[in-house]
Design a protein around this motif. Structure first.
Motif, PDB file in Angstrom:
ATOM      1  N   SER A   1      17.079  67.517  27.832  1.00  0.00           N
ATOM      2  CA  SER A   1      17.004  68.349  29.034  1.00  0.00           C
ATOM      3  C   SER A   1      18.279  68.222  29.863  1.00  0.00           C
ATOM      4  O   SER A   1      18.732  69.197  30.476  1.00  0.00           O
ATOM      5  CB  SER A   1      15.772  67.972  29.865  1.00  0.00           C
ATOM      6  OG  SER A   1      15.854  66.630  30.311  1.00  0.00           O
ATOM      7  N   LEU A   2      18.866  67.030  29.871  1.00  0.00           N
ATOM      8  CA  LEU A   2      20.133  66.834  30.580  1.00  0.00           C
ATOM      9  C   LEU A   2      21.290  67.485  29.825  1.00  0.00           C
ATOM     10  O   LEU A   2      22.115  68.189  30.408  1.00  0.00           O
ATOM     11  CB  LEU A   2      20.402  65.338  30.760  1.00  0.00           C
ATOM     12  CG  LEU A   2      19.362  64.547  31.555  1.00  0.00           C
ATOM     13  CD1 LEU A   2      19.696  63.057  31.529  1.00  0.00           C
ATOM     14  CD2 LEU A   2      19.277  65.048  32.991  1.00  0.00           C
ATOM     15  N   LEU A   3      21.347  67.261  28.503  1.00  0.00           N
ATOM     16  CA  LEU A   3      22.426  67.799  27.681  1.00  0.00           C
ATOM     17  C   LEU A   3      22.444  69.318  27.707  1.00  0.00           C
ATOM     18  O   LEU A   3      23.486  69.944  27.986  1.00  0.00           O
ATOM     19  CB  LEU A   3      22.274  67.301  26.243  1.00  0.00           C
ATOM     20  CG  LEU A   3      23.196  67.944  25.205  1.00  0.00           C
ATOM     21  CD1 LEU A   3      24.645  67.609  25.494  1.00  0.00           C
ATOM     22  CD2 LEU A   3      22.807  67.504  23.792  1.00  0.00           C
ATOM     23  N   PHE A   4      21.300  69.932  27.425  1.00  0.00           N
ATOM     24  CA  PHE A   4      21.272  71.388  27.348  1.00  0.00           C
ATOM     25  C   PHE A   4      21.302  72.041  28.717  1.00  0.00           C
ATOM     26  O   PHE A   4      21.642  73.222  28.843  1.00  0.00           O
ATOM     27  CB  PHE A   4      20.062  71.852  26.532  1.00  0.00           C
ATOM     28  CG  PHE A   4      20.220  71.601  25.057  1.00  0.00           C
ATOM     29  CD1 PHE A   4      21.097  72.369  24.313  1.00  0.00           C
ATOM     30  CD2 PHE A   4      19.534  70.581  24.435  1.00  0.00           C
ATOM     31  CE1 PHE A   4      21.265  72.139  22.960  1.00  0.00           C
ATOM     32  CE2 PHE A   4      19.693  70.329  23.082  1.00  0.00           C
ATOM     33  CZ  PHE A   4      20.575  71.121  22.336  1.00  0.00           C
ATOM     34  N   GLY A   5      20.962  71.279  29.766  1.00  0.00           N
ATOM     35  CA  GLY A   5      21.174  71.786  31.110  1.00  0.00           C
ATOM     36  C   GLY A   5      22.651  72.006  31.379  1.00  0.00           C
ATOM     37  O   GLY A   5      23.053  73.031  31.945  1.00  0.00           O
ATOM     38  N   VAL A   6      23.482  71.050  30.930  1.00  0.00           N
ATOM     39  CA  VAL A   6      24.938  71.183  31.080  1.00  0.00           C
ATOM     40  C   VAL A   6      25.461  72.316  30.200  1.00  0.00           C
ATOM     41  O   VAL A   6      26.276  73.144  30.637  1.00  0.00           O
ATOM     42  CB  VAL A   6      25.638  69.857  30.718  1.00  0.00           C
ATOM     43  CG1 VAL A   6      27.155  70.039  30.720  1.00  0.00           C
ATOM     44  CG2 VAL A   6      25.237  68.761  31.698  1.00  0.00           C
ATOM     45  N   VAL A   7      24.981  72.383  28.950  1.00  0.00           N
ATOM     46  CA  VAL A   7      25.423  73.436  28.032  1.00  0.00           C
ATOM     47  C   VAL A   7      25.098  74.813  28.593  1.00  0.00           C
ATOM     48  O   VAL A   7      25.936  75.730  28.565  1.00  0.00           O
ATOM     49  CB  VAL A   7      24.761  73.255  26.648  1.00  0.00           C
ATOM     50  CG1 VAL A   7      25.040  74.466  25.749  1.00  0.00           C
ATOM     51  CG2 VAL A   7      25.272  71.993  25.973  1.00  0.00           C
ATOM     52  N   SER A   8      23.884  74.976  29.120  1.00  0.00           N
ATOM     53  CA  SER A   8      23.495  76.291  29.629  1.00  0.00           C
ATOM     54  C   SER A   8      24.287  76.674  30.876  1.00  0.00           C
ATOM     55  O   SER A   8      24.528  77.855  31.123  1.00  0.00           O
ATOM     56  CB  SER A   8      21.989  76.316  29.931  1.00  0.00           C
ATOM     57  OG  SER A   8      21.681  75.507  31.041  1.00  0.00           O
ATOM     58  N   ASP A   9      24.697  75.694  31.673  1.00  0.00           N
ATOM     59  CA  ASP A   9      25.517  75.991  32.851  1.00  0.00           C
ATOM     60  C   ASP A   9      26.954  76.352  32.473  1.00  0.00           C
ATOM     61  O   ASP A   9      27.589  77.169  33.136  1.00  0.00           O
ATOM     62  CB  ASP A   9      25.521  74.794  33.806  1.00  0.00           C
ATOM     63  CG  ASP A   9      24.225  74.672  34.592  1.00  0.00           C
ATOM     64  OD1 ASP A   9      23.481  75.669  34.664  1.00  0.00           O
ATOM     65  OD2 ASP A   9      23.942  73.586  35.118  1.00  0.00           O
ATOM     66  N   LEU A  10      27.462  75.742  31.380  1.00  0.00           N
ATOM     67  CA  LEU A  10      28.848  75.984  30.979  1.00  0.00           C
ATOM     68  C   LEU A  10      28.995  77.179  30.043  1.00  0.00           C
ATOM     69  O   LEU A  10      29.927  77.984  30.174  1.00  0.00           O
ATOM     70  CB  LEU A  10      29.422  74.737  30.294  1.00  0.00           C
ATOM     71  CG  LEU A  10      29.590  73.492  31.171  1.00  0.00           C
ATOM     72  CD1 LEU A  10      30.108  72.331  30.338  1.00  0.00           C
ATOM     73  CD2 LEU A  10      30.543  73.781  32.330  1.00  0.00           C
ATOM     74  N   LYS A  11      28.072  77.302  29.081  1.00  0.00           N
ATOM     75  CA  LYS A  11      28.203  78.316  28.038  1.00  0.00           C
ATOM     76  C   LYS A  11      27.191  79.454  28.138  1.00  0.00           C
ATOM     77  O   LYS A  11      27.332  80.460  27.440  1.00  0.00           O
ATOM     78  CB  LYS A  11      28.067  77.664  26.651  1.00  0.00           C
ATOM     79  CG  LYS A  11      29.113  76.593  26.369  1.00  0.00           C
ATOM     80  CD  LYS A  11      30.516  77.185  26.338  1.00  0.00           C
ATOM     81  CE  LYS A  11      31.550  76.115  26.003  1.00  0.00           C
ATOM     82  NZ  LYS A  11      32.934  76.691  25.983  1.00  0.00           N
ATOM     83  N   GLY A  12      26.183  79.276  28.948  1.00  0.00           N
ATOM     84  CA  GLY A  12      25.181  80.322  29.108  1.00  0.00           C
ATOM     85  C   GLY A  12      23.799  79.858  28.697  1.00  0.00           C
ATOM     86  O   GLY A  12      23.645  78.995  27.835  1.00  0.00           O
ATOM     87  N   ARG A  13      22.783  80.456  29.341  1.00  0.00           N
ATOM     88  CA  ARG A  13      21.399  80.091  29.020  1.00  0.00           C
ATOM     89  C   ARG A  13      21.060  80.473  27.587  1.00  0.00           C
ATOM     90  O   ARG A  13      20.368  79.746  26.880  1.00  0.00           O
ATOM     91  CB  ARG A  13      20.431  80.823  29.956  1.00  0.00           C
ATOM     92  CG  ARG A  13      20.326  80.269  31.371  1.00  0.00           C
ATOM     93  CD  ARG A  13      21.594  80.224  32.126  1.00  0.00           C
ATOM     94  NE  ARG A  13      21.417  80.053  33.547  1.00  0.00           N
ATOM     95  CZ  ARG A  13      22.030  79.139  34.266  1.00  0.00           C
ATOM     96  NH1 ARG A  13      22.827  78.264  33.674  1.00  0.00           N
ATOM     97  NH2 ARG A  13      21.871  79.079  35.555  1.00  0.00           N
ATOM     98  N   ARG A  14      21.541  81.623  27.158  1.00  0.00           N
ATOM     99  CA  ARG A  14      21.246  82.114  25.811  1.00  0.00           C
ATOM    100  C   ARG A  14      21.822  81.177  24.752  1.00  0.00           C
ATOM    101  O   ARG A  14      21.153  80.864  23.751  1.00  0.00           O
ATOM    102  CB  ARG A  14      21.821  83.520  25.651  1.00  0.00           C
ATOM    103  CG  ARG A  14      21.492  84.211  24.343  1.00  0.00           C
ATOM    104  CD  ARG A  14      21.982  85.648  24.388  1.00  0.00           C
ATOM    105  NE  ARG A  14      21.758  86.317  23.127  1.00  0.00           N
ATOM    106  CZ  ARG A  14      22.595  86.302  22.096  1.00  0.00           C
ATOM    107  NH1 ARG A  14      23.745  85.614  22.205  1.00  0.00           N
ATOM    108  NH2 ARG A  14      22.317  86.938  20.980  1.00  0.00           N
TER     109      ARG A  14
END
Length: 481
Positions: free
Chosen positions: A100-113
């Motif tokens: 949840s922490l890792l993909f929270g950062v990914v979705s903020d940087l690269k997009g939710r999709r």
């Protein structure tokens, strides 16, 4: 050319004028999403995003059948690890917490999709690889990566919430999430039951079960070409035209005839993150709301822990009594549907607090009765499992409704994030309670702990100082100011 600007939701009535071909409206994104309404696009999008919740529950429910098979069944895998059952469950939830922490950062940087796609691909790949495990240690490692992917399910929730106007968030999304989550549990239990009947070889049975459980995530990947990106993310990334195209697509699919043909989304002001975390912390633990925050964190821990525990221990409990564990688990899974429908009425009828108190009270009694294996017949125990699971799920839905409503806007996501973290820690602990032993005495002891937990939850819900039923966001802001 006429320009009219709607700064935010409060200014919608003041700033929106003119729908002619020669005029252009400059809209804030929240206003635009409110004006496209709710329609065919959103129902389809709920399925696209909500299937991730089904996949989440499938992988969690899988543990209650997989762990006994590979730890102590005829197809038990070799292991040099103490408490392998606890590890298989615990690392899955630990992976979710980190994911949840890792993909929270990914979705903020690269997009939710992109975050949603990457997490779903990880669930599918690691889930399929689990079938090739030759020992418990390998399976534990792969289940950690499955959990890591499950942590990215939050990307789907964020994506969905960012394409829905504020007028249509809340109950509609929560109920859809609950029903799709329950569908995942029914699928997992039905698959385990069917494979038990169809595949006599225990070694191939559990391997087939993990592959079937990973298949929905694999199929979900096929939907991604038709999945839009969050217009909020596009605006934040400076891609205004892409955000406008998404809003236009939603309006067209929903046949929103009142939506202006010529519009432009207002560029968001640059957010200042300086001191933002401290501000949110002051809201959550400020003078007015700190008791509510502590109670809600405890409720997320106790409620989700009890729910996971009941799901995990039910098959073990009935199997230890030489009863049909698949029937009990399947019927109790299906029973979540009336529980969800009941809380949708109760939340507006008796209020959120009232729904929580009622749900926890029913769950405490039903779970306590479930532990009386020495005194009740099989049918009565299954009935107790039905009411236990249904009321636990109903309480979770009420908790999902209540938590964001009680806080001002800037702290709502943080409050849900705190609750999510508490629930995953609870999942780690109940993995130990549920899977430490497959004896009837151990299962009864675990059930007694879960009954006591929801009884405490009923008391805590009674102590909640705020009822949010029928209260506007402005009223909540005033209360918490």
């Amino acid at each position: 050319m006429t320009l009219t600007v709607a700064e935010d939701e409060e200014e919608e009535e003041e700033g929106l004028h003119g729908h002619g071909h020669g005029s252009m409206e400059v809209l804030a994104l929240p206003v635009a999403l409110d004006r496209v309404g709710w329609g065919p696009f959103h129902w389809k999008f709920v399925v696209q995003c909500g299937l991730s919740w089904s996949c989440d529950m499938i992988e969690i429910a899988l543990l209650s059948f997989l762990i006994p098979m590979v730890i102590s069944g005829p197809a038990a895998l070799p292991s040099s690890t103490p408490s392998p059952g606890f590890l298989l469950g615990g690392v899955t939830f630990a992976g979710e917490l980190l994911g949840s922490l890792l993909f929270g950062v990914v979705s903020d940087l690269k997009g939710r999709r992109i975050g949603y796609l990457a997490s779903t691909a990880l669930i599918a790949l690691a889930g399929l690889l689990c079938a090739a495990s030759q020992n418990v240690e390998t399976l534990v490692a792969l289940r950690f990566f499955v959990g890591l992917g499950l942590g990215g399910v939050t990307c789907a929730f964020t994506l969905l919430s960012e394409v829905v106007g504020s007028a249509h968030r809340g109950k509609r999304i929560i109920l859809s999430m609950g029903l799709l989550w329950t569908a995942g549990g029914v699928f997992a239990t039905g698959a385990a039951w069917a494979l038990d009947a169809l595949i006599p070889d225990p070694n191939w049975q559990w391997r087939a079960l993990v592959m079937v459980s990973a298949a929905p995530s694999l199929l979900l990947l096929l939907l991604f070409p038709w999945l839009v990106e969050s217009p909020r993310f596009h605006l934040g990334a400076g891609k205004r035209q892409a955000a406008e195209e998404t809003v236009r697509k939603i309006a067209l699919a929903n046949r929103a005839s009142a939506f202006p043909r010529n519009f432009r989304l207002r560029e968001p002001s640059a957010p200042s993150s300086r001191g933002e975390g401290a501000t949110i912390a002051r809201v959550l633990f400020g003078e007015d709301l700190w008791p509510t925050t502590l109670i809600l964190a405890s409720l997320w821990f106790l409620n989700m822990g009890s729910y996971y525990g009941i799901c995990f221990v039910t098959p073990i409990y009935f199997k230890a009594q030489h009863d049909n564990e698949y029937v009990a688990a399947f019927v109790s899974s299906v029973s979540e549907v009336p529980g969800i429908l009941a809380v949708s009425w109760a939340a507006d009828g008796v209020g959120r607090r009232g729904a929580l108190i009622a749900g926890y009270s029913v769950c405490a009694v039903a779970t306590a009765l479930l532990s009386l294996s020495a005194y009740l017949p099989y049918a009565a125990l299954v009935t107790s499992a039905v009411f236990s699971r249904a009321s636990a799920m109903a309480s979770i839905m009420a908790l999902y409704l209540y938590t964001p409503e009680v806080y001002p806007t800037q702290a709502r996501n943080a409050a849900l994030g705190l609750g999510s973290a508490c629930s995953r820690v609870a999942g780690i602990l109940v993995s130990y309670l549920s899977f430490r032993s497959e004896t009837l005495a151990s299962a009864v002891a675990a059930i007694a702990v879960y009954a006591a937990s929801v009884a405490v939850s009923a008391v805590l819900a009674f102590l909640l100082p705020i009822e949010t039923k029928g209260r506007s966001s402005d009223a909540l802001r005033t209360t918490t100011a």
